[in-house]
Design a protein around this motif. Structure first.
Motif, PDB file in Angstrom:
ATOM      1  N   GLY A   1     -49.258 -49.818  19.636  1.00 27.03           N
ATOM      2  CA  GLY A   1     -49.958 -50.944  19.009  1.00 27.03           C
ATOM      3  C   GLY A   1     -50.672 -50.519  17.737  1.00 27.03           C
ATOM      4  O   GLY A   1     -50.661 -51.234  16.729  1.00 27.03           O
TER       5      GLY A   1
ATOM      6  N   LEU B   1     -48.119 -50.095  15.139  1.00 29.59           N
ATOM      7  CA  LEU B   1     -47.703 -51.416  14.651  1.00 29.59           C
ATOM      8  C   LEU B   1     -48.650 -51.907  13.568  1.00 29.59           C
ATOM      9  O   LEU B   1     -48.221 -52.379  12.516  1.00 29.59           O
TER      10      LEU B   1
ATOM     11  N   PRO C   1     -42.488 -54.406  13.420  1.00 29.15           N
ATOM     12  CA  PRO C   1     -42.540 -55.202  14.640  1.00 29.15           C
ATOM     13  C   PRO C   1     -41.871 -54.538  15.841  1.00 29.15           C
ATOM     14  O   PRO C   1     -42.212 -54.833  16.976  1.00 29.15           O
TER      15      PRO C   1
ATOM     16  N   GLY D   1     -44.302 -53.012  18.201  1.00 25.46           N
ATOM     17  CA  GLY D   1     -44.942 -53.982  19.088  1.00 25.46           C
ATOM     18  C   GLY D   1     -44.080 -54.286  20.296  1.00 25.46           C
ATOM     19  O   GLY D   1     -44.580 -54.441  21.413  1.00 25.46           O
TER      20      GLY D   1
ATOM     21  N   ALA E   1     -44.331 -51.458  22.588  1.00 24.20           N
ATOM     22  CA  ALA E   1     -45.634 -51.506  23.266  1.00 24.20           C
ATOM     23  C   ALA E   1     -45.592 -52.471  24.450  1.00 24.20           C
ATOM     24  O   ALA E   1     -46.145 -52.185  25.519  1.00 24.20           O
TER      25      ALA E   1
END
Length: 142
Positions: free
Chosen positions: A17, A20, A26, A29, A32
């Protein structure tokens, strides 16, 4: 001190995160989210192999589904044109003769300087013209 596997998955998710936020990638993310899913499985007592499998499946599924949608969305033009982009394609009325060197038109309720797209053509007072481009504060018409 023995730390449970689900805690390590959450630490990994937090690190992804942060990555990111720093890189604006992206995909980090989505990885994550896969790590959080693996942490949930680990917290429910799933073994390490199952946790890694859930991480892989969720991450790959998100990348496979979300990435093409994001790419398609990013390549689309804005639906609502604003500023000078909104004036392109509009019609205007000639107030002073417009030719390749200049003139004046009334466009969107305002008086604009204008010039003809084709330097050989001239438009007389009262004629309707189409705005094809805006060059600085000058409308290019035809």
């Amino acid at each position: 001190m023995n730390i449970d596997a689900w805690v390590w998955w959450l630490v990994g998710a937090a690190a992804l995160g942060i990555g990111l936020v720093i890189t604006a990638m992206p995909e980090l993310g989505m990885l994550a989210v896969g790590a959080v899913a693996a942490a949930v499985i680990g917290g429910l007592g799933g073994d390490a192999v199952f946790q890694v499998a859930v991480f892989a499946v969720v991450s790959i599924a998100l990348i496979a589904v979300v990435r093409p949608i994001a790419t398609r969305h990013r390549s689309q033009r804005p639906q609502l044109a604003t500023g000078v982009e909104a004036l392109k394609g509009k019609q205007a009325i000639v107030l002073e003769r417009v030719d390749g060197t200049g003139g004046r038109i009334k466009l969107a309720g305002e008086v604009w300087s204008a010039r003809s797209l084709n330097a050989e053509l001239a438009y007389e007072v009262g004629q309707e013209v189409d705005v094809v481009d805006i060059d600085g504060a000058t409308a290019i018409v035809m």
